[in-house]
Design a protein around this motif. Structure first.
Motif, PDB file in Angstrom:
ATOM      1  N   GLN A  69      43.605  31.629  36.132  1.00 22.03           N
ATOM      2  CA  GLN A  69      44.164  32.727  35.338  1.00 22.03           C
ATOM      3  C   GLN A  69      43.414  34.030  35.592  1.00 22.03           C
ATOM      4  O   GLN A  69      42.196  34.056  35.646  1.00 22.03           O
ATOM      5  N   TRP A  70      44.162  35.099  35.777  1.00 22.86           N
ATOM      6  CA  TRP A  70      43.564  36.409  36.007  1.00 22.86           C
ATOM      7  C   TRP A  70      43.013  36.984  34.700  1.00 22.86           C
ATOM      8  O   TRP A  70      43.417  36.586  33.605  1.00 22.86           O
ATOM      9  N   LYS A  71      42.113  37.948  34.817  1.00 27.60           N
ATOM     10  CA  LYS A  71      41.567  38.616  33.627  1.00 27.60           C
ATOM     11  C   LYS A  71      42.664  39.275  32.811  1.00 27.60           C
ATOM     12  O   LYS A  71      42.556  39.409  31.591  1.00 27.60           O
ATOM     13  N   SER A  72      43.739  39.685  33.477  1.00 30.15           N
ATOM     14  CA  SER A  72      44.868  40.314  32.786  1.00 30.15           C
ATOM     15  C   SER A  72      45.638  39.329  31.917  1.00 30.15           C
ATOM     16  O   SER A  72      46.412  39.731  31.046  1.00 30.15           O
ATOM     17  N   GLY A  73      45.443  38.027  32.165  1.00 30.41           N
ATOM     18  CA  GLY A  73      46.189  36.982  31.468  1.00 30.41           C
ATOM     19  C   GLY A  73      47.207  36.295  32.341  1.00 30.41           C
ATOM     20  O   GLY A  73      47.696  35.211  32.013  1.00 30.41           O
ATOM     21  N   MET A  74      47.561  36.908  33.478  1.00 23.62           N
ATOM     22  CA  MET A  74      48.560  36.327  34.375  1.00 23.62           C
ATOM     23  C   MET A  74      48.067  35.008  34.971  1.00 23.62           C
ATOM     24  O   MET A  74      46.906  34.886  35.347  1.00 23.62           O
ATOM     25  N   VAL A  75      48.963  34.036  35.038  1.00 26.37           N
ATOM     26  CA  VAL A  75      48.676  32.764  35.706  1.00 26.37           C
ATOM     27  C   VAL A  75      49.487  32.752  36.999  1.00 26.37           C
ATOM     28  O   VAL A  75      50.715  32.798  36.964  1.00 26.37           O
ATOM     29  N   PRO A  76      48.834  32.723  38.157  1.00 26.52           N
ATOM     30  CA  PRO A  76      49.543  32.896  39.432  1.00 26.52           C
ATOM     31  C   PRO A  76      50.500  31.763  39.759  1.00 26.52           C
ATOM     32  O   PRO A  76      50.369  30.650  39.256  1.00 26.52           O
ATOM     33  N   HIS A  77      51.429  32.089  40.663  1.00 26.34           N
ATOM     34  CA  HIS A  77      52.460  31.088  40.999  1.00 26.34           C
ATOM     35  C   HIS A  77      51.951  30.060  41.994  1.00 26.34           C
ATOM     36  O   HIS A  77      52.421  28.926  41.996  1.00 26.34           O
ATOM     37  N   VAL A  78      50.947  30.416  42.814  1.00 28.89           N
ATOM     38  CA  VAL A  78      50.310  29.447  43.710  1.00 28.89           C
ATOM     39  C   VAL A  78      48.804  29.652  43.643  1.00 28.89           C
ATOM     40  O   VAL A  78      48.320  30.785  43.687  1.00 28.89           O
ATOM     41  N   GLN A  97      41.725  39.184  45.782  1.00 31.78           N
ATOM     42  CA  GLN A  97      40.279  38.939  45.798  1.00 31.78           C
ATOM     43  C   GLN A  97      39.847  38.264  44.495  1.00 31.78           C
ATOM     44  O   GLN A  97      39.141  38.841  43.671  1.00 31.78           O
ATOM     45  N   ASN A  98      40.317  37.061  44.294  1.00 33.88           N
ATOM     46  CA  ASN A  98      39.965  36.281  43.109  1.00 33.88           C
ATOM     47  C   ASN A  98      39.403  34.946  43.542  1.00 33.88           C
ATOM     48  O   ASN A  98      39.561  34.525  44.685  1.00 33.88           O
ATOM     49  N   SER A  99      38.749  34.281  42.623  1.00 30.31           N
ATOM     50  CA  SER A  99      38.269  32.930  42.892  1.00 30.31           C
ATOM     51  C   SER A  99      38.744  32.027  41.758  1.00 30.31           C
ATOM     52  O   SER A  99      38.415  32.279  40.593  1.00 30.31           O
ATOM     53  N   PRO A 100      39.544  31.001  42.059  1.00 28.82           N
ATOM     54  CA  PRO A 100      40.035  30.620  43.380  1.00 28.82           C
ATOM     55  C   PRO A 100      41.094  31.592  43.896  1.00 28.82           C
ATOM     56  O   PRO A 100      41.665  32.374  43.137  1.00 28.82           O
ATOM     57  N   ASP A 101      41.337  31.524  45.216  1.00 26.40           N
ATOM     58  CA  ASP A 101      42.373  32.346  45.825  1.00 26.40           C
ATOM     59  C   ASP A 101      43.730  32.021  45.201  1.00 26.40           C
ATOM     60  O   ASP A 101      44.008  30.868  44.846  1.00 26.40           O
ATOM     61  N   SER A 102      44.555  33.058  45.100  1.00 24.17           N
ATOM     62  CA  SER A 102      45.881  32.840  44.522  1.00 24.17           C
ATOM     63  C   SER A 102      46.845  33.900  45.029  1.00 24.17           C
ATOM     64  O   SER A 102      46.458  34.847  45.711  1.00 24.17           O
ATOM     65  N   ILE A 140      47.966  32.182  24.919  1.00 25.07           N
ATOM     66  CA  ILE A 140      48.257  33.429  24.203  1.00 25.07           C
ATOM     67  C   ILE A 140      48.086  34.620  25.136  1.00 25.07           C
ATOM     68  O   ILE A 140      48.937  35.515  25.200  1.00 25.07           O
ATOM     69  N   ASP A 141      46.998  34.629  25.887  1.00 26.71           N
ATOM     70  CA  ASP A 141      46.752  35.724  26.832  1.00 26.71           C
ATOM     71  C   ASP A 141      47.868  35.810  27.871  1.00 26.71           C
ATOM     72  O   ASP A 141      48.284  36.907  28.263  1.00 26.71           O
ATOM     73  N   TYR A 142      48.336  34.662  28.323  1.00 25.71           N
ATOM     74  CA  TYR A 142      49.404  34.618  29.329  1.00 25.71           C
ATOM     75  C   TYR A 142      50.699  35.205  28.770  1.00 25.71           C
ATOM     76  O   TYR A 142      51.366  36.033  29.405  1.00 25.71           O
ATOM     77  N   HIS A 143      51.041  34.814  27.558  1.00 21.57           N
ATOM     78  CA  HIS A 143      52.284  35.306  26.966  1.00 21.57           C
ATOM     79  C   HIS A 143      52.181  36.785  26.604  1.00 21.57           C
ATOM     80  O   HIS A 143      53.165  37.525  26.754  1.00 21.57           O
ATOM     81  N   ASP A 215      53.742  42.466  50.610  1.00 18.03           N
ATOM     82  CA  ASP A 215      53.019  43.648  51.109  1.00 18.03           C
ATOM     83  C   ASP A 215      52.957  44.745  50.056  1.00 18.03           C
ATOM     84  O   ASP A 215      51.920  45.390  49.859  1.00 18.03           O
ATOM     85  N   PHE A 216      54.071  44.964  49.385  1.00 18.50           N
ATOM     86  CA  PHE A 216      54.155  46.025  48.379  1.00 18.50           C
ATOM     87  C   PHE A 216      53.150  45.808  47.257  1.00 18.50           C
ATOM     88  O   PHE A 216      52.452  46.740  46.836  1.00 18.50           O
ATOM     89  N   PHE A 217      53.037  44.581  46.765  1.00 16.18           N
ATOM     90  CA  PHE A 217      52.097  44.299  45.678  1.00 16.18           C
ATOM     91  C   PHE A 217      50.665  44.620  46.101  1.00 16.18           C
ATOM     92  O   PHE A 217      49.886  45.193  45.332  1.00 16.18           O
ATOM     93  N   ARG A 218      50.337  44.235  47.330  1.00 16.41           N
ATOM     94  CA  ARG A 218      48.984  44.496  47.831  1.00 16.41           C
ATOM     95  C   ARG A 218      48.735  45.996  47.959  1.00 16.41           C
ATOM     96  O   ARG A 218      47.673  46.495  47.590  1.00 16.41           O
ATOM     97  N   LYS A 219      49.731  46.722  48.477  1.00 19.12           N
ATOM     98  CA  LYS A 219      49.576  48.167  48.632  1.00 19.12           C
ATOM     99  C   LYS A 219      49.455  48.888  47.295  1.00 19.12           C
ATOM    100  O   LYS A 219      48.835  49.944  47.196  1.00 19.12           O
ATOM    101  N   MET A 220      50.035  48.306  46.256  1.00 17.16           N
ATOM    102  CA  MET A 220      49.903  48.853  44.903  1.00 17.16           C
ATOM    103  C   MET A 220      48.617  48.388  44.227  1.00 17.16           C
ATOM    104  O   MET A 220      48.398  48.678  43.044  1.00 17.16           O
ATOM    105  N   ASN A 221      47.786  47.674  44.984  1.00 11.73           N
ATOM    106  CA  ASN A 221      46.521  47.153  44.459  1.00 11.73           C
ATOM    107  C   ASN A 221      46.746  46.286  43.220  1.00 11.73           C
ATOM    108  O   ASN A 221      45.909  46.246  42.316  1.00 11.73           O
ATOM    109  N   PHE A 222      47.901  45.596  43.183  1.00 13.97           N
ATOM    110  CA  PHE A 222      48.257  44.670  42.111  1.00 13.97           C
ATOM    111  C   PHE A 222      48.241  45.331  40.737  1.00 13.97           C
ATOM    112  O   PHE A 222      47.999  44.671  39.722  1.00 13.97           O
ATOM    113  N   ASP A 223      48.480  46.634  40.690  1.00 10.45           N
ATOM    114  CA  ASP A 223      48.464  47.397  39.449  1.00 10.45           C
ATOM    115  C   ASP A 223      49.803  47.219  38.724  1.00 10.45           C
ATOM    116  O   ASP A 223      50.853  47.633  39.214  1.00 10.45           O
TER     117      ASP A 223
END
Length: 433
Positions: A69-78, A97-102, A140-143, A215-223
């Motif tokens: 789970q990301w600090k933002s609360g998002m749980v990645p799809h892979v 750039q997270n650990s584990p990779d996602s 809760i954070d995820y939702h 590519d777009f998500f990466r270029k937006m720095n996942f913001d």
């Protein structure tokens, strides 16, 4: 004549063996080769398969997913726990750039609904109580992330940024919305078609656009803010909205059971009200179905897909909509002994064996059947249950099934189908041990 009890007992052992074979130590891959990592909604469904015979492993499946789970609360799809070169795109393409990779996107949030089942049905109460205290705050954070980042304008309808987030990657519902996405401008080599015949997989024109979005998500720095403003693909996905709504209700039930009541839970209650007030935007009186909505072009995604039945699962079908939608379903079910096709057989984009353009997906059937039971349509729920059971009797534990013949479609030895057999389709002869 085949002894039904012996057949079911044999299938149960095969299903257990499938999960054990696909277990990589704390998480279960959907199937080796084709999908060598941990997928979000796959793991949620798979936890239900572990539950009947290995309760600690069922809980571990969910906590392994939540470890990414990301600090933002998002749980990645892979989640890329371990390296594999049998799948594309891998972590090097996503650039997270997270650990584990996602990956940087998510999937339908069925996890809270599964956790509620685990909590209610785990026989080891000490285990359940110890797990739930850590997991509920993460859910809760995820939702909260879903509602705040994917619906910042408080419309009541969250958005998806990628067809992969829906889990229904190449559904005809996304065809028009994807046309507005540019094609990626670099060469790549797909891995999926080296495992599965290309006739069962998305077309290259779709993959070109899938990768442009990565590519777009990466270029937006996942913001999240920038992506919401500028993403060329932004869809109110009726399947995600429905699954999220049900999951939030289930999460609030869990919170009540363990005594969690605060500003966050009050906010989630308000979000439920918002969605209930907004869902009519996704209803089409011409088709008598729910559809997704392309917020970029402000047009409804008119393809008739099984996603349009998931508002039953959410409890979002109004009294006025119920009978028209059931009439659509009744005619749908007449097309095949095997049920229910992911795209309506009368839809012009129906392909009975191409991924999400026709084949039957057992976990979707499970959710639709639950919703139908909730609304009192036991006959239709039973018809879908029997059609699902017929698929595994015919072809075993495959990723999906040919909509008309019940033959294998997609990957073999598939975890979530084995899990659905263990938890849903063959429950009476499953014993813990």
């Amino acid at each position: 004549m085949i002894n039904i009890e012996n057949r079911d007992a044999h299938l149960i052992e095969e299903a257990k063996a499938t999960l054990i074979k696909n277990d990589l130590g704390g998480y279960t891959v959907p199937t080796h080769g084709l999908y060598p990592f941990q997928w979000n909604w796959d793991s949620a469904i798979v936890a239900l398969g572990w539950l009947p015979f290995d309760e600690p492993r069922a809980w571990e499946e969910t906590t392994s997913l939540l470890s990414a789970q990301w600090k933002s609360g998002m749980v990645p799809h892979v989640v890329f726990h371990k390296h594999s070169d049998t799948y594309f795109p891998g972590p090097d393409i996503w650039g997270v750039q997270n650990s584990p990779d996602s990956t940087s996107i998510t999937q339908p949030p069925v996890l809270a609904s599964v956790i509620k089942i685990l909590f209610e049905e785990t026989e080891d109460r000490a285990l359940a109580e110890s797990q739930i205290k850590t997991i509920v705050p993460q859910l809760i954070d995820y939702h909260l992330w879903w509602y705040k980042q994917r619906d910042p304008e408080n419309t009541g309808l969250v958005v998806s940024y990628h067809p992969w987030e829906s889990g229904m990657d190449n559904s005809p519902a996304w065809d028009a919305a994807l046309e507005a996405v540019p094609c990626v401008d670099w060469e790549y080599t797909r891995r999926d078609t080296s495992h599965i015949d290309a006739s069962e997989r998305p077309h290259k024109k779709e993959y070109d656009r899938f990768l442009y979005l990565v590519d777009f998500f990466r270029k937006m720095n996942f913001d999240d803010t920038l992506i919401y403003q500028d993403c060329p693909y932004r869809v109110n996905d009726v399947s995600i909205i429905s699954i999220l709504h049900r999951a939030t209700k289930d999460l609030l039930t869990l919170c009540e059971k363990i005594g969690v009541s605060n500003d966050q839970t009050a906010y989630l209650v308000k979000r439920l009200d918002l969605t209930e007030g907004a869902i009519s935007k996704l209803w089409c009186s011409e088709t008598n179905m729910f559809h997704s909505f392309d917020t970029r072009s402000n047009t409804m995604c008119k393809a008739r897909t099984s996603a349009g039945l998931l508002p039953f699962f959410a409890g979002l079908v109004s009294e006025q909509q119920t009978q028209p939608l059931i009439s659509v379903l009744d005619k749908w079910l007449e097309h095949s002994t095997y049920a229910i096709s992911s795209t309506h057989p009368d839809d012009p984009n129906y392909e009975p064996q191409r991924y999400w353009r026709g084949p039957i997906w057992i976990h979707i059937n499970w959710m639709i059947a639950i919703g139908l039971e909730d609304y009192g349509f036991s006959q239709q729920a039973q018809r879908i249950t029997e059609g699902s059971r017929a698929c595994i009797y015919k072809s075993g534990f495959n990723e999906s099934f040919h909509a008309e013949t019940g033959a294998r479609s997609g990957g073999a030895d598939f975890s979530w189908t084995a899990a659905m057999a263990l938890y849903w389709l063959l429950p009476n002869t499953t014993e813990k041990g």
